[in-house]
Design a protein around this motif. Structure first.
Motif, PDB file in Angstrom:
ATOM      1  N   UNK A 288       7.011   4.906  -2.240  1.00 20.01           N
ATOM      2  CA  UNK A 288       7.236   4.496  -0.860  1.00 20.01           C
ATOM      3  C   UNK A 288       5.953   3.877  -0.311  1.00 20.01           C
ATOM      4  N   UNK A 289       6.087   2.675   0.228  1.00 16.04           N
ATOM      5  CA  UNK A 289       4.910   2.036   0.830  1.00 16.04           C
ATOM      6  C   UNK A 289       4.799   2.476   2.285  1.00 16.04           C
TER       7      UNK A 289
ATOM      8  N   UNK B 122       0.846  -1.196   0.000  1.00 14.81           N
ATOM      9  CA  UNK B 122       0.000   0.000   0.000  1.00 14.81           C
ATOM     10  C   UNK B 122       0.882   1.247   0.000  1.00 14.81           C
ATOM     11  N   UNK B 123       0.737   2.098  -1.014  1.00 20.00           N
ATOM     12  CA  UNK B 123       1.627   3.257  -1.139  1.00 20.00           C
ATOM     13  C   UNK B 123       1.243   4.367  -0.169  1.00 20.00           C
ATOM     14  N   UNK B 124       2.256   5.062   0.326  1.00 18.50           N
ATOM     15  CA  UNK B 124       2.019   6.220   1.209  1.00 18.50           C
ATOM     16  C   UNK B 124       1.663   7.424   0.336  1.00 18.50           C
ATOM     17  N   UNK B 125       0.832   8.314   0.880  1.00 15.21           N
ATOM     18  CA  UNK B 125       0.441   9.520   0.117  1.00 15.21           C
ATOM     19  C   UNK B 125       1.374  10.662   0.482  1.00 15.21           C
ATOM     20  N   UNK B 126       1.569  11.555  -0.469  1.00 15.91           N
ATOM     21  CA  UNK B 126       2.336  12.758  -0.121  1.00 15.91           C
ATOM     22  C   UNK B 126       1.362  13.725   0.563  1.00 15.91           C
TER      23      UNK B 126
ATOM     24  N   UNK C 206      -6.095   7.808   4.962  1.00 17.04           N
ATOM     25  CA  UNK C 206      -6.816   6.846   4.105  1.00 17.04           C
ATOM     26  C   UNK C 206      -6.287   5.438   4.351  1.00 17.04           C
ATOM     27  N   UNK C 207      -4.949   5.323   4.414  1.00 19.70           N
ATOM     28  CA  UNK C 207      -4.329   4.005   4.630  1.00 19.70           C
ATOM     29  C   UNK C 207      -4.674   3.472   6.022  1.00 19.70           C
ATOM     30  N   UNK C 208      -4.718   4.381   7.003  1.00 18.91           N
ATOM     31  CA  UNK C 208      -5.033   3.982   8.382  1.00 18.91           C
ATOM     32  C   UNK C 208      -6.468   3.479   8.461  1.00 18.91           C
ATOM     33  N   UNK C 209      -7.370   4.164   7.765  1.00 22.23           N
ATOM     34  CA  UNK C 209      -8.781   3.757   7.779  1.00 22.23           C
ATOM     35  C   UNK C 209      -8.937   2.372   7.159  1.00 22.23           C
TER      36      UNK C 209
END
Length: 1165
Positions: free
Chosen positions: A774-775, A736-740, A840-843
């Protein structure tokens, strides 16, 4: 850990330097082209923690006329670490690059078919002035390569062609002698060896040349003159492979020739000291002697224990062989070879091999062009069995697209997921797809994604001739065009993955596979993954089962794994996809496994189920075997996380703070996590299907009968299901990619973290190139995980110990997996996502973990609340925060959240939690939610008056701010603390006055607070300017509403008196007249016997409760004021005052200047 190894892709460096070199030669006729090759150099101190070259190496690849050199470090990011040298009209020879280090320099020797070159670069230890290198970025040794004079005659020489001799050298070896000379040994096309020598870089002089020939063993110095005493040389001694070793002031050149013989030359004596026929070590070599050995290879390895070992590969049709020999010195400079081992090679085409002091590592390509890597210990191996290396398979050729999914989204997800394609492969495919019309300018990962989408969509639209489609037709078109672009990417990825060489560091044991476009690192494989990935032939021997001590259990485990392999083969890609989707949509893994099993039973044309049933009957104790496997895969741990020992020196702490911290290392470790998760998710899936099959077979295959079936149903199946969900989650987050994140979001988030008193380190600015995504796992490892892991490792081992690659990297991967494991009590990963604004990734993480994970339930609800807050969904956030409150005393993260409240440590943890959340909601600016949560918290704080008072004050404040005056008054009356109540009351009065909401202020009943209100308004009236504030009128209205006319009259009379003293203007007199008139009216409304007031003392100071005592001019406290006599004023006295005021007003109206002096006389005067 097991002996098998897996391969992971390294980062692709960005281009920096490009140097064109002209050696002053013209192209040779015939256009000779050598195969691409690659190699690597590992610094001497790459295994030392405190060295500037720890975990640092240089690798290169050659192609035609160019050499590409890259310096890489696993600890720090090296800047300008990539250089490409192009030699015009030349071809770089195989083995034509070698690198050595001296005290001050790193020397690169390059040999082409027409010239030799030497590059002198500064040694890393000489580049940094400070002993302590603390930056995350460091300059590479290639930084200033552009400034070197690469064509200087001291550092390069042309190889003059020999008269009467066609062709050019085709293999070579180069080295630096103890005296600093650069020697290049070249295999002459006519047989024999030529050695070109460049003098030390600081010594003037010309190039010298030595010829080592078989016939007379004489040499000619200075130049390539035709030899008069060449004799009749056959090309049998044509050298195929060269290797050199410096021993005792002499250089020994080993040459493996076309006649299958190995010759050893001494450069000092220019004589052949040893000749050995390699076919003697080859069993049944009939017919081989007549063949010329074209593919023979030679490698050397030196260690202090074994001395010098030679690895010889004989390329014999159908049965290549590796022979390992040891060089033994006898008396008076005689040498012999001692045979150590002969190892039969596999059938594939050998690309490269390397020899270490204990192992042979080899790289082949098989018939279907698949890379094969294996290694073997040449002294202790059972039955000559090679160990496996699981090479990363190329991306799948077909992409599965769900019926409910958009083809474009699916293809983009596959193309841009972190593990499959390098950016350069996608860029090249894009240029071809666009037919090279324009250069790709924006090279960020997101930018590339947009470019690809645009290119494919444009192509699709330009090919369409119809104007109307059915949805199905359009979907088919999309699939067609996207699959065309995807296959283009596959071709370029395959080209970039072409294997060129192998390298194994003798200092750390790190093995790398050198490919055309990038480097793959080889990592040790965990025992349970090894079992699942092993090829069939490796699963037959019981000693290959490293997970169980007991031989009986080992046998069962092997049988069980063989059954799992059958299950795995029987699961169709469609069913595998369905199972994956079921996990994504949070359906029960057990139910999904049953559906897959149903499908297998319905479509079992090959009788796989019968084969599995037969195998299952051979397993004596299946539950014990399953328990062993499940225990191996479960990453739950109770161990505490280590912290860096305080006793370590600054150097050590700085080195530890950088260890495995570079972008390459971050990418590598997180890829390893992803591979482990992917392998074990499949393992658990197959195990779950097999367990369901067991239940279906029942007593037919279970020797233990009912009790074992019950254990399977109640214990083993739920455990397998839980592990499958856990590994699916790990797989998801590692891809899962990290967002900027924009700066203002980071700032706001920092403020919220400060309110919560959580660690407030902002996101480390990513130090990798824009073309490697970057994930979120990489983000976690970089910002939080690595520090904890390294501390943990070094709390158990010495800092002076060597950085052994296999040991270190497997520890790091195992500890990182434990930190990420959802069933462990630590909650660092979600905390890191929150700190870095990855909402978003945490949710998504909380969504996936929700149905099955029973650890940190409250903390997850809290995190979900944070996500809702960030998305502006306050009401949902409040709901989550309330749900989390029940777990406050049970979970580590929530305890940490409440534990830092010093001033309120007396209150219960739950109230402390509510306080934190209330502060957060206030910080975000959601007063309605603060009121809701405070009202809930009040019910919790029944026995705690202090907390109750604080909560009621909070409720009052926010109601008042929102303009809910009645509710604010209500909250004020509920406050159990009288001083807080008084503060609220004072605020209520002031705020409502400022807002001119006097009607509300006067109407409130003020039960038990009447005197306090009067006191507050009186003190405000007496303390503030008469003309700008209307507190006297407010007090008058307050008393009138309550029918207290005498007090109302007193207020107006006092107002009039002060106006007479303080406001000597016409306006003041006008107001005074009105005040006295109002006072008269009030007294006339009450019975005559009560129609009197107490005259306020002139200039009296009004005692305010809590005011500081006054001092006299000597600084002493003034004595108690003398009690003055009280004057009672009746109706007549008031009338006189009123008449006097009227008269003054009349006077002022006729003569304005008299206003200032009109008020001095009293009534009696």
């Amino acid at each position: 850990l097991d002996r098998s190894i897996q391969d992971l892709q390294g980062l692709v460096p960005a281009e920096t330097h490009l140097c064109d070199l002209s050696a002053g030669v013209s192209p040779l006729p015939g256009g000779l082209k050598f195969a691409d090759s690659a190699g690597a150099f590992h610094y001497e101190e790459s295994g030392k923690l405190l060295s500037v070259t720890s975990n640092r190496f240089i690798h290169w690849s050659t192609s035609g006329d160019s050499v590409q050199l890259v310096e890489q470090s696993l600890d720090t990011n090296l800047l300008n670490n990539w250089v490409r040298l192009r030699f015009n009209h030349c071809s770089v020879l195989p083995g034509g690059v070698s690198i050595q280090e001296t005290l001050n320099n790193v020397v690169i020797l390059i040999c082409t078919n027409q010239s030799v070159h030497r590059l002198l670069l500064p040694h890393p230890t000489r580049m940094y002035r400070s002993e302590l290198v603390t930056e995350l970025h460091m300059q590479s040794i290639f930084t200033d390569v552009g400034k070197l004079s690469l064509q200087d005659s001291a550092h390069s020489a042309v190889i003059p062609s020999q008269v009467g001799q066609a062709g050019s050298p085709h293999s070579c070896s180069s080295w630096i002698s103890h005296q600093g000379e650069a020697h290049y040994a070249l295999a002459s096309p006519a047989g024999g060896i030529m050695v070109v020598t460049l003098l030390p870089h600081d010594t003037p002089g010309s190039v010298s040349v030595v010829e080592l020939k078989q016939s007379s063993m004489m040499s000619r110095l200075s130049g390539w003159m035709p030899s008069a005493i060449r004799g009749d040389q056959s090309p049998a001694d044509l050298v195929l492979s060269l290797a050199v070793r410096e021993l005792e002031e002499d250089s020994f050149i080993f040459a493996l020739c076309q006649d299958h013989r190995l010759r050893m030359w001494s450069l000092r004596e220019q004589a052949c000291l040893l000749e050995a026929d390699m076919l003697e070590y080859l069993p049944s070599c009939k017919g081989v002697r007549r063949l010329s050995g074209q593919g023979h290879r030679l490698r050397l390895a030196f260690s202090s224990t074994t001395g010098l070992c030679l690895g010889v590969y004989l390329a014999v049709p159908q049965r290549g062989q590796f022979t390992v020999l040891q060089l033994v010195a006898t008396d008076n400079n005689r040498y012999s070879l001692e045979h150590i081992s002969s190892l039969l090679s596999t059938q594939e085409t050998l690309v490269d091999f390397t020899l270490t002091s204990s192992d042979v590592w080899a790289l082949w390509v098989d018939e279907s062009n698949i890379t094969v890597v294996k290694y073997i210990n040449f002294e202790h191996n059972t039955a000559g069995q090679w160990n496996q290396v699981f090479v990363q398979p190329p991306p799948e050729e077909e992409v599965q697209i769900g019926v409910d999914l958009d083809p474009r989204e699916t293809y983009l997800e596959v193309l841009f997921s972190p593990l499959r394609f390098t950016a350069s492969a996608i860029v090249k495919a894009l240029q071809i797809y666009r037919r090279g019309s324009e250069r790709i300018s924006d090279v960020s990962w997101e930018g590339l994604k947009k470019e690809v989408t645009q290119a494919v969509e444009t192509e699709l639209q330009s090919s369409v001739t119809e104007f109307e489609f059915s949805q199905e037709e359009y979907r088919q078109l999309q699939v067609e065009f996207w699959s065309r672009f995807y296959s283009c990417c596959l071709q370029y990825q395959e080209a970039q993955s072409t294997p060129l060489g192998l390298t194994v560091s003798q200092h750390t044991g790190m093995a790398c596979l050198l490919r055309k476009g990038f480097v793959s690192f080889l990592l040790p494989c965990f025992a349970v993954d090894h079992l699942y990935l092993s090829y069939e032939q490796y699963l037959f021997s019981e000693e290959e089962t490293p997970v169980a001590e007991d031989p009986e259990v080992s046998r069962d485990v092997l049988q069980l794994v063989q059954c799992l392999r059958l299950v795995s083969d029987a699961v169709s890609p469609e069913m595998a996809y369905e199972m994956e989707k079921a996990l994504d949509y949070m359906q029960s893994p057990e139910r999904a496994a049953e559906l897959v099993l149903e499908n297998m039973l319905c479509n079992d044309s090959d009788n796989v189920i019968v084969d599995i049933q037969n195998k299952l009957q051979d397993i004596r104790n299946p539950t014990a075997a399953m328990m062993v496997l499940l225990r191996e895969m479960d990453l739950e741990t109770d161990s505490e996380l280590g912290s860096l020992c305080a006793g370590q020196g600054l150097n050590t702490r700085i080195s530890l703070s950088q260890l495995y911290g570079s972008s390459s290392a971050v990418s590598l470790v997180c890829q390893a996590i992803c591979h482990v998760a992917m392998t074990r998710a499949l393992f658990c899936r197959d195990l779950l299907i097999l367990q369901k099959l067991y239940l279906r077979f029942g007593d037919n295959v279970f020797l233990g009968g009912g009790a074992q079936l019950l254990q399977l149903q109640q214990d083993l199946i739920p455990r397998s299901s839980h592990l499958l969900s856990s590994y699916h989650l790990l797989k998801h987050i590692s891809q899962n990619l990290a967002s900027s994140v924009p700066m203002d979001t980071i700032d706001a988030n920092l403020q919220h973290l400060t309110v919560l008193e959580l660690s407030d380190c902002p996101a480390v600015s990513s130090s990798r190139s824009a073309l490697s995504p970057q994930t979120v796992v990489e983000l976690f490892y970089q910002t939080v995980g690595r520090r904890i892991i390294i501390s943990q490792i070094y709390s158990q081992q010495q800092t002076c110990s060597v950085l052994l690659w296999n040991h270190m990297i497997s520890n790091v991967v195992q500890l990182l997996a434990q930190l990420l494991w959802p069933s462990n009590p630590g909650f660092l990963f979600p905390e890191c996502l929150m700190a870095n604004c990855q909402f978003t990734q945490l949710q998504e993480y909380v969504r996936l973990i929700g149905p099955w994970c029973q650890v940190n339930i409250g903390s997850c609800r809290f995190m979900l609340g944070q996500c809702y807050l960030a998305n502006g969904e306050g009401q949902k956030a409040l709901q989550c925060f309330q749900e989390a409150a029940t777990e406050v005393e049970k979970e580590e993260f929530l305890m940490k959240l409440t534990g830092s409240e010093d001033e309120e440590s007396a209150s219960s943890p739950r109230l402390q939690y509510y306080n934190k959340v209330l502060r957060l909601l206030e910080d975000v600016g959601l007063p309605e939610l603060v009121i809701q949560l405070s009202s809930l918290a009040v019910t919790e704080a029944v026995s705690d008056t202090h907390s109750q008072a604080a909560l009621w004050t909070r409720i009052f404040k926010h109601h008042l701010d929102l303009g809910h005056n009645s509710q604010a008054y209500e909250a004020l009356t509920q406050n159990p603390d009288s001083s807080m109540q008084l503060d609220c009351l004072r605020q209520l009065v002031v705020v409502l006055c400022e807002r001119s909401q006097l009607q509300d202020l006067v109407q409130f009943p003020y039960v038990n607070l009447h005197d306090e209100v009067v006191s507050i308004i009186e003190s405000r009236a007496r303390g503030l300017d008469l003309l700008t504030h209307n507190y006297y009128e407010l007090l008058y209205a307050f008393h009138i509403v309550r029918h207290n006319y005498r007090k109302a009259g007193t207020v107006m009379f006092e107002f009039g008196m002060r106006l007479g003293r303080e406001v000597r203007t016409r306006v003041g007199l006008q107001k005074q007249v009105n005040c006295y008139l109002a006072a008269l009216t009030c007294l006339r409304l009450i019975r005559p016997e009560y129609a009197w007031i107490v005259q306020p003392a002139a200039g009296a100071t009004y005692e305010r409760p809590g005011a500081s005592p006054k001092r006299n001019s000597d600084g002493e406290f003034s004595s108690e004021p003398v009690r003055r006599q009280v004057d009672i004023l009746e109706l007549d006295d008031l009338e006189k005052q009123y008449i006097l005021s009227r008269c003054r007003l009349t006077l002022v109206q006729h003569h304005p200047p008299s206003a200032a002096i009109a008020g001095n006389l009293s009534v009696s005067q």
